[in-house]
Design a protein around this motif. Structure first.
Motif, PDB file in Angstrom:
ATOM      1  N   VAL A   1       0.878  -1.123   0.094  1.00 26.34           N
ATOM      2  CA  VAL A   1       0.072   0.025   0.004  1.00 26.34           C
ATOM      3  C   VAL A   1       0.806   1.252  -0.022  1.00 26.34           C
ATOM      4  O   VAL A   1       0.675   2.129  -0.607  1.00 26.34           O
ATOM      5  CB  VAL A   1      -0.977   0.003   1.330  1.00 26.34           C
ATOM      6  N   GLN A   2       1.893   1.510   0.966  1.00 27.14           N
ATOM      7  CA  GLN A   2       2.532   2.552   1.166  1.00 27.14           C
ATOM      8  C   GLN A   2       3.564   2.599  -0.376  1.00 27.14           C
ATOM      9  O   GLN A   2       3.705   3.735  -0.782  1.00 27.14           O
ATOM     10  CB  GLN A   2       3.730   2.398   2.249  1.00 27.14           C
ATOM     11  N   ALA A   3       3.937   1.635  -0.823  1.00 24.61           N
ATOM     12  CA  ALA A   3       4.870   1.779  -2.124  1.00 24.61           C
ATOM     13  C   ALA A   3       3.899   2.441  -3.317  1.00 24.61           C
ATOM     14  O   ALA A   3       4.345   3.172  -3.989  1.00 24.61           O
ATOM     15  CB  ALA A   3       5.424   0.349  -2.465  1.00 24.61           C
ATOM     16  N   ALA A   4       2.733   1.799  -3.267  1.00 23.49           N
ATOM     17  CA  ALA A   4       1.730   2.524  -4.303  1.00 23.49           C
ATOM     18  C   ALA A   4       1.513   3.838  -4.190  1.00 23.49           C
ATOM     19  O   ALA A   4       1.425   4.840  -4.975  1.00 23.49           O
ATOM     20  CB  ALA A   4       0.429   1.552  -4.530  1.00 23.49           C
ATOM     21  N   LEU A   5       1.220   4.315  -2.734  1.00 22.08           N
ATOM     22  CA  LEU A   5       0.934   5.637  -2.499  1.00 22.08           C
ATOM     23  C   LEU A   5       2.257   6.529  -2.840  1.00 22.08           C
ATOM     24  O   LEU A   5       1.878   7.664  -3.000  1.00 22.08           O
ATOM     25  CB  LEU A   5       0.574   5.847  -0.928  1.00 22.08           C
ATOM     26  N   ASP A   6       3.292   6.053  -2.590  1.00 21.04           N
ATOM     27  CA  ASP A   6       4.668   6.731  -2.977  1.00 21.04           C
ATOM     28  C   ASP A   6       4.532   7.121  -4.405  1.00 21.04           C
ATOM     29  O   ASP A   6       4.929   8.256  -4.784  1.00 21.04           O
ATOM     30  CB  ASP A   6       5.934   5.926  -2.346  1.00 21.04           C
ATOM     31  N   VAL A   7       4.135   6.135  -5.099  1.00 21.35           N
ATOM     32  CA  VAL A   7       4.123   6.755  -6.633  1.00 21.35           C
ATOM     33  C   VAL A   7       3.167   7.530  -6.877  1.00 21.35           C
ATOM     34  O   VAL A   7       3.209   8.540  -7.708  1.00 21.35           O
ATOM     35  CB  VAL A   7       3.775   5.165  -7.276  1.00 21.35           C
ATOM     36  N   ALA A   8       1.929   7.377  -6.307  1.00 16.26           N
ATOM     37  CA  ALA A   8       0.702   8.316  -6.309  1.00 16.26           C
ATOM     38  C   ALA A   8       1.300   9.738  -6.017  1.00 16.26           C
ATOM     39  O   ALA A   8       0.666  10.701  -6.662  1.00 16.26           O
ATOM     40  CB  ALA A   8      -0.435   7.734  -5.637  1.00 16.26           C
ATOM     41  N   ARG A   9       1.970   9.781  -4.961  1.00 17.84           N
ATOM     42  CA  ARG A   9       2.469  11.086  -4.443  1.00 17.84           C
ATOM     43  C   ARG A   9       3.179  11.834  -5.494  1.00 17.84           C
ATOM     44  O   ARG A   9       3.131  12.870  -5.938  1.00 17.84           O
ATOM     45  CB  ARG A   9       3.333  10.959  -3.233  1.00 17.84           C
ATOM     46  N   GLU A  10       4.030  11.042  -6.168  1.00 21.94           N
ATOM     47  CA  GLU A  10       4.923  11.697  -7.455  1.00 21.94           C
ATOM     48  C   GLU A  10       3.947  12.045  -8.537  1.00 21.94           C
ATOM     49  O   GLU A  10       4.236  13.189  -9.035  1.00 21.94           O
ATOM     50  CB  GLU A  10       5.884  10.782  -7.830  1.00 21.94           C
ATOM     51  N   LEU A  11       3.017  11.159  -8.893  1.00 26.44           N
ATOM     52  CA  LEU A  11       2.154  11.366  -9.962  1.00 26.44           C
ATOM     53  C   LEU A  11       1.246  12.686  -9.682  1.00 26.44           C
ATOM     54  O   LEU A  11       1.238  13.595 -10.749  1.00 26.44           O
ATOM     55  CB  LEU A  11       1.219  10.181 -10.140  1.00 26.44           C
ATOM     56  N   ALA A  12       0.800  12.884  -8.421  1.00 24.39           N
ATOM     57  CA  ALA A  12       0.038  13.819  -7.817  1.00 24.39           C
ATOM     58  C   ALA A  12       0.669  15.314  -8.302  1.00 24.39           C
ATOM     59  O   ALA A  12      -0.100  16.411  -8.372  1.00 24.39           O
ATOM     60  CB  ALA A  12      -0.486  13.873  -6.769  1.00 24.39           C
ATOM     61  N   ARG A  13       1.905  15.372  -8.484  1.00 22.94           N
ATOM     62  CA  ARG A  13       2.419  16.629  -8.433  1.00 22.94           C
ATOM     63  C   ARG A  13       2.466  17.079  -9.934  1.00 22.94           C
ATOM     64  O   ARG A  13       2.618  18.427 -10.222  1.00 22.94           O
ATOM     65  CB  ARG A  13       4.134  16.545  -8.246  1.00 22.94           C
ATOM     66  N   TYR A  14       1.965  16.299 -10.994  1.00 23.81           N
ATOM     67  CA  TYR A  14       1.799  16.806 -12.113  1.00 23.81           C
ATOM     68  C   TYR A  14       0.666  16.067 -12.886  1.00 23.81           C
ATOM     69  O   TYR A  14       0.543  16.179 -14.130  1.00 23.81           O
ATOM     70  CB  TYR A  14       3.146  16.594 -13.092  1.00 23.81           C
ATOM     71  N   GLY A  15      -0.125  15.574 -12.097  1.00 25.06           N
ATOM     72  CA  GLY A  15      -1.521  15.049 -12.746  1.00 25.06           C
ATOM     73  C   GLY A  15      -1.392  13.762 -13.495  1.00 25.06           C
ATOM     74  O   GLY A  15      -1.781  13.558 -14.363  1.00 25.06           O
ATOM     75  N   GLY A  16      -0.285  12.749 -13.221  1.00 25.95           N
ATOM     76  CA  GLY A  16       0.150  11.680 -13.814  1.00 25.95           C
ATOM     77  C   GLY A  16      -1.297  10.784 -13.689  1.00 25.95           C
ATOM     78  O   GLY A  16      -1.817  10.797 -12.434  1.00 25.95           O
ATOM     79  N   LEU A  17      -1.266   9.443 -14.469  1.00 26.57           N
ATOM     80  CA  LEU A  17      -2.300   8.727 -14.259  1.00 26.57           C
ATOM     81  C   LEU A  17      -2.080   7.589 -13.537  1.00 26.57           C
ATOM     82  O   LEU A  17      -0.961   6.897 -13.435  1.00 26.57           O
ATOM     83  CB  LEU A  17      -2.772   8.274 -15.781  1.00 26.57           C
TER      84      LEU A  17
END
Ligand SMILES: [Zn+2]
Length: 648
Positions: free
Chosen positions: A520-536
């Protein structure tokens, strides 16, 4: 309804022995093969071959009276996409001066549409120079431009413009960009951003600070790389050996910016899923190499255009889009899917169920698409979820299937997976047609999204999807595409002709170790990076079990619900396709900027990114709903034409 098994005759003892072996394998198949890249088998007899006379007996689930589809799927030869499709728009846009129409410009055009930078393509230098920001592509040299054109381009940065060029190979503009010589090299594979610069300040992750542009062991595979010698100012970006990859020299109000590589070529490598060996991961990680290039263009445009207005990548100005997608490809998955579906509905999340329409028993599994399937499909639909296709036979060698005839239909279409590397009687069109037909028949919903088993990706898939009535694809991983942003697919995954189908790559899957419940945390870590520029964020969970996978989804959704937009593949893809056609133009006067929007397709929740300090004064039509969000201004129910007046 009673099961109707059909037995076909078989011939010879060899076939009998084979049948026994296949049946044993079928019963053994408790687990699905992983969602890995298809195995590349050494044997010549791979992919799908026509049924030999000694074919094993086929056990097929027959739905009485159900035959179809009855239409014929036809793939016309595609006209090459004309660059003029991208040639209209006002002077506030980025102008791409196309110096070689036979180039990878379509990758660049698709990339800029993705990142939301308005642009026009032109082959006319004088026309390009009416724009403040000009990108010369794919090269700037005396070989492709006449002396007066070169002089006019050289004057542009000195008079307030910004001149960006890929591969500055001569033409006497070395002094403008600030280098001595462009040196060709086939040794480069990475580009890093070593300096602190406002344009690259957003690149904070190690994989943003250094991006991949070629395979380290085989850098020669990349075409057209140069480095620039004796840079006048410290380079904005350098290759792995320290030589200059991107020069950015400030002038008057803008810049002269020289790229040592072809960004369109790199974009097509990723978009066409031909990146072999460049990506630093296959799945589950952050691999933003192409996104960094696109964001750099966006930052340059924002810094240099007179009135930069760009389009956000997330509906309703949220931080990132999240797609929960399920691959239903195992005999217990249909029942388990309901547990996921009920949970999702309880928290207001609509998910996509890519369902294998497995009406034949084979090496992989039983014929689980039987009379138990229709009520489950209808329940999934009633809960608000999307039904989508995950093929008929889920073959690992789908990528090598023949295209087919376009007349394949249930129940005559009978692809038989005999071994992991051999499927008999399958075709690309057959997989698409028969699965769509049965899912529509029993699910009562139009099927528009597709994902192949094992993400096995035939070159003909884009045009085959179009021919069979699909509109959206989720057939690759984000890491394998070098991007976390959606993109438009091209005919044959090549560079000449675009299709209307967009790809929504998979970000996170559930079959790598450690088990999904521990990630879960590993996936949220990726999500946090994507959220900086609106990645999917496209999450693939197989409902083969519930347990830790369902718990992952509960935790993941709870963590992202406050910031993310959630929807089905069709929800997001329809929004994305409509956004792709939005035309943004801006007229500026001393104190005001007038933003004009042309929105040919229905669109809800478009995000406009305007410069800080702009104040919305008025808009038309009067009923337009405009709401401020973190990422910009959100427009609800955007009409075909809108006009917004800002004080600046
Ligand atoms: Zn699958």
């Amino acid at each position: 309804m009673k099961r109707n098994w059909i037995y076909f005759p078989f011939a010879g003892l060899v076939a009998v022995a084979l049948l026994v072996w296949v049946a044993k394998q079928a019963f053994k198949s408790g687990e699905r093969p992983p969602v890995e890249k298809p195995i590349e088998p050494p044997a010549p007899k791979v992919g799908s071959v026509p049924s030999p006379s000694a074919a094993p007996a086929v056990e097929l689930h027959r739905f009485p009276g159900v035959i179809g589809p009855t239409n014929v799927s036809h793939i016309p030869p595609p006209p090459p996409t004309d660059w003029r499709r991208y040639s209209s728009g006002g002077t506030n846009r980025l102008a791409i001066l196309l110096t070689e129409p036979d180039s990878a410009w379509l990758g660049l055009a698709h990339g800029l549409r993705t990142i939301g930078v308005p642009f026009v393509l032109t082959t006319n230098t004088a026309h390009a120079l009416t724009h403040r920001v000009v990108l010369v592509y794919p090269q700037l040299s005396g070989a492709v431009l006449a002396a007066p054109e070169l002089r006019a381009l050289a004057a542009h940065p000195r008079t307030g413009g910004t001149l960006i060029a890929a591969n500055v190979l001569g033409g006497g503009l070395e002094g403008i960009f600030g280098f001595a010589q462009a040196v060709p090299s086939k040794a480069h594979y990475e580009i890093g951003f070593p300096t602190q610069h406002p344009l690259t300040a957003g690149f904070t992750h190690p994989r943003e600070r250094v991006i991949r542009v070629a395979e380290p062991k085989n850098p020669a595979a990349i075409a057209g790389t140069h480095h620039y010698t004796q840079p006048a100012v410290p380079p904005l970006a350098i290759y792995e050996d320290g030589s200059a990859a991107i020069l950015l020299r400030p002038w008057e109000a803008g810049y002269a910016c020289a790229l040592g590589f072809d960004p369109g070529y790199l974009l097509l490598l990723g978009h066409n899923n031909r990146e072999e060996g460049i990506a630093r991961a296959y799945v589950n990680q952050f691999e933003p190499s192409l996104d960094v290039l696109l964001r750099l263009f966006k930052e340059l445009y924002r810094a240099a255009a007179p009135a930069p207005v760009t389009l956000g990548t997330v509906p309703f100005g949220r931080q990132l889009p999240v797609l929960i997608t399920h691959d239903v490809d195992y005999n217990r998955s249909l029942t388990n899917a309901l547990a996921y579906a009920e949970f999702e509905a309880s928290v207001g999340v609509r998910a996509t169920y890519f369902t294998q329409v497995k009406y034949l028993r084979d090496f992989n599994d039983t014929a689980f698409f039987n009379d138990t399937a229709p009520p489950i499909l209808q329940r999934l639909r009633a809960l608000g979820h999307e039904l989508a296709s995950h093929t008929v036979c889920h073959s690992k060698v789908f990528s090598r299937f023949p295209l087919g005839t376009g007349t394949e239909c249930y129940p005559d279409y009978q692809p038989f997976v005999r071994t992991p590397i051999l499927t008999i009687g399958g075709s690309v069109l057959g997989e698409l047609r028969a699965s769509k037909f049965l899912l529509e028949k029993f699910g009562g919903q139009e099927i528009v999204s597709f994902r192949p088993g094992h993400l096995s990706n035939p070159y003909a898939l884009p045009q085959a999807l179009v021919a069979t009535g699909y509109r959206h694809s989720s057939s690759v991983t984000a890491n394998d595409s070098l991007t976390h942003l959606p993109f438009q697919l091209n005919h044959d995954r090549a560079r000449a002709a675009e299709t209307p189908v967009f790809e929504f790559p998979v970000t996170i899957e559930d079959e790598e170790q450690p088990p999904l419940g521990q990630r879960v945390q590993a996936a949220l870590d990726v999500a946090r990076e994507l959220a900086r520029y609106g990645g999917l964020m496209n999450v693939l969970i197989h409902p083969d079990i519930t347990g830790h996978k369902l718990q992952f989804e509960r935790d993941f959704v709870a963590a992202l619900k406050p910031v993310a937009w959630f929807g089905t593949v069709n929800d997001f893809a329809s929004w994305w396709a409509a956004r792709n056609e939005v035309a943004v133009d801006v007229e500026v006067s001393a104190n005001f900027a007038v933003v004009s929007l042309l929105v040919p397709q229905p669109l809800n929740g478009l995000t406009l990114q305007v410069p800080a300090g702009w104040r919305l004064q008025s808009f038309e039509p009067a009923g337009l709903k405009v709401t401020p969000a973190d990422a910009g201004l959100v427009l609800d129910q955007v009409p075909p034409q809108a006009r917004l007046v800002f004080r600046r």
